[in-house]
Scaffold this active site. Structure first.
Site, PDB file in Angstrom:
ATOM      1  N   LYS A  91       0.705  -1.144  -0.010  1.00 17.93           N
ATOM      2  CA  LYS A  91       0.130  -0.247   0.085  1.00 17.93           C
ATOM      3  C   LYS A  91       0.780   1.054   0.051  1.00 17.93           C
ATOM      4  O   LYS A  91       1.761   1.345   0.806  1.00 17.93           O
ATOM      5  CB  LYS A  91      -0.647   0.077   1.257  1.00 17.93           C
ATOM      6  CG  LYS A  91      -1.917   1.122   1.286  1.00 17.93           C
ATOM      7  CD  LYS A  91      -2.848   1.090   2.537  1.00 17.93           C
ATOM      8  CE  LYS A  91      -3.924   2.137   2.601  1.00 17.93           C
ATOM      9  NZ  LYS A  91      -4.770   1.967   3.578  1.00 17.93           N
ATOM     10  N   SER A 127      -9.497   1.806   2.151  1.00 14.28           N
ATOM     11  CA  SER A 127      -8.474   2.692   1.388  1.00 14.28           C
ATOM     12  C   SER A 127      -7.404   1.977   0.740  1.00 14.28           C
ATOM     13  O   SER A 127      -6.515   2.729  -0.103  1.00 14.28           O
ATOM     14  CB  SER A 127      -7.999   3.863   2.293  1.00 14.28           C
ATOM     15  OG  SER A 127      -7.243   3.233   3.277  1.00 14.28           O
ATOM     16  N   SER A 130     -10.185  -0.331   6.145  1.00 14.37           N
ATOM     17  CA  SER A 130      -9.427  -0.331   4.826  1.00 14.37           C
ATOM     18  C   SER A 130      -8.731  -1.381   4.537  1.00 14.37           C
ATOM     19  O   SER A 130      -8.300  -1.520   3.230  1.00 14.37           O
ATOM     20  CB  SER A 130      -8.253   0.926   4.784  1.00 14.37           C
ATOM     21  OG  SER A 130      -9.141   2.118   4.949  1.00 14.37           O
TER      22      SER A 130
END
Length: 504
Positions: free
Chosen positions: A96, A171, A195
């Site tokens: 990420k 996210s 997320s």
């Protein structure tokens, strides 16, 4: 080099911002007294920073486009070869894009951070490489990670690999999309409001939010330390368990960690669920926007676990709704102080600070209009709470969080696991560019009802794909006691072995 000293006018201006009134004579005295402190600042400035050594070679890579990045799930492509052997030898990983990978750009989904390049690797990166993994790059994430949708990432949204034009969830949008598309075997995600679990539910991956503090957050850009989690997203349960074995444990640099107990999680995979007590969380099925078809599909999954031998019954945790409410003052006021006013790092904790990130992120003040609508909303709520009520609601919410945790703990004294829908809906169409603020924010936060409570209480929770509706995945969420990730993997592996979830 010497730091810049203030002059008398600057000092008096500084004093006024601290609500002090100094005469010229007093200001002159204070300025003279400050010099010895500034000498100490000079010493700090001259010394090299204490950051981890970068041990695996890599290039900065490049930003892919067009056919090489059809879902916009990659932010940057590179290749970092890990050790020649280890638990993850031969596995490929995406990070990420809030995770520091030295020498490779990190934007955290936000144009205001573009151009930042970390100087050291996050602890999770080093552990992955030491275990033999190959890192293939950085996965796009949402604007400073403040969205459960995938339409807030700069410069364009992330598409669901199972249906272009639909949300991948957020996210950790790119992380789940790359795993679901088969571009990597596994990915690192982060979770402050869901997320890891939300994009896993939308994309059909296995996403584990570990117990708070089990995996070191060192080198990952924080939102709010008490709800910051980082963990694995994978295409199967075994990879998830192996990845957590590699990631888990204290690193001595993260104040979120309290000597967490670790386990050989993969050893739980063949135990089955015979006699395992699973409580169906009633409140998890009471969300106002719960699609009844999602509820039915999750209940079908629960029935499958029961046929495999689990002992299943309904349970109520009244604090589920309370925990979701507590997330708002904790999340909004906390992120405003730590991530925004604190320039991405905050203060008052021991550990590894990223000085370069602090220097770069301060620039958000010059481009605040470019911040995403969902981040602006959280900042406005947080700033109001800080200014009007002096942070008392953040403080009280943290106190009440102990009551919320106790509510789940009491249920988990009677059950081995709790189960509910991960999210109330399936992936929705991406909103149009430039849509009204209300639509933008609604689509960013409409799915967090069951995920935020577990960030507040810190319990481990995993999204397991349990079927499809109109070709879009549905996620079932398993919740365990603190540091009981093995029990979650035990049930998830049994469910996975019962058949292909895409046919359920």
């Amino acid at each position: 080099m010497a730091i810049v000293r203030p002059n008398l006018d600057q000092l008096q201006d500084l004093a006024s911002r601290l609500h002090m009134r100094l005469t010229s004579e007093q200001a002159s005295e204070y300025l003279a007294l400050m010099q010895s402190s500034f000498d100490a600042y000079d010493l700090v400035d001259e010394l090299p920073d204490e950051v981890p050594e970068v041990r695996y070679p890599r290039s900065a890579g490049y930003r892919p486009s067009g056919d090489e990045n059809p879902c916009n799930a990659w932010y940057y492509r590179t290749e970092v070869q890990g050790s020649a052997e280890g638990k993850l030898a031969g596995r490929t990983v995406a990070l990420k894009d809030n995770v520091a990978l030295a020498g490779v750009p990190m934007m955290n989904g936000a144009s205001t951070l573009e151009g930042f390049v970390p100087s050291f690797d996050a602890t999770v990166v080093t552990r992955l490489l030491d275990a033999g993994a190959t890192i293939l790059g950085k996965a796009t994430c949402e604007h400073f990670c403040l969205s459960g949708g995938s339409h807030t990432s700069d410069p364009e949204p992330v598409h669901n690999p199972r249906r272009h034009g639909y949300a991948a969830g957020g996210s950790s949008s790119g992380s789940a999309a790359l795993v679901a598309a088969g571009a990597v075997d596994m990915a690192i995600g982060g979770d402050q409001g869901g997320s890891i679990r939300i994009p896993s539910a939308f994309c059909g991956t296995y996403g584990m939010k570990p117990t708070h503090g089990l995996v070191p957050y060192t080198g990952v850009m924080p939102i709010e330390a008490t709800i910051d989690h980082v963990g694995p997203i994978t295409a199967n349960v075994r990879d998830n368990a192996l990845m957590l074995e590699v990631l888990a444990g204290a690193d001595g640099l993260d104040p979120r960690q309290y000597a967490p107990p670790v386990d050989a999680y993969s050893e739980a995979l063949g135990r089955g669920v015979e006699g395992l007590k699973i409580g169906i969380l009633s409140e998890g099925f009471h969300l106002a926007n719960l699609d009844p078809r999602v509820a039915d599909k999750v209940r079908e999954g629960i029935a499958r676990l029961e046929r495999l031998g689990a002992v299943v019954s309904e349970v109520s945790v009244a604090e589920h709704g309370l925990a979701g409410s507590l997330w708002h003052p904790i999340g909004c006021e906390g992120l405003t102080v730590q991530m925004m006013h604190g320039n991405g790092m905050g203060f008052n904790w021991k550990g590894l600070y990223d000085v370069g990130l602090l220097d770069k992120h301060v620039g958000w003040r010059n481009s605040a209009d470019a911040l995403s609508a969902s981040l602006k909303l959280c900042m406005l709520v947080g700033q109001y709470g800080l200014e009007r009520y002096n942070g008392r609601y953040y403080a009280k919410a943290q106190n009440l969080a102990r009551r919320a945790r106790a509510g789940y703990d009491q249920a988990l004294d009677r059950y081995d696991l709790l189960v509910m829908p991960t999210v109330p809906i399936t992936a929705q169409p991406l909103p149009a560019l430039g849509c009204p603020v209300t639509e933008n924010v609604t689509r960013a936060l409409e799915m967090i009802g069951n995920t935020t409570p577990l960030d507040v209480t810190g319990h481990p929770a995993m999204s397991v794909p349990c079927g499809q509706l109109d070709g879009l995945p549905v996620g079932l969420m398993l919740v365990g006691r603190h540091f009981a990730e093995s029990t979650i993997y035990q049930a998830a592996a049994a469910f996975e072995a019962a058949g292909d979830w895409q046919t359920f």
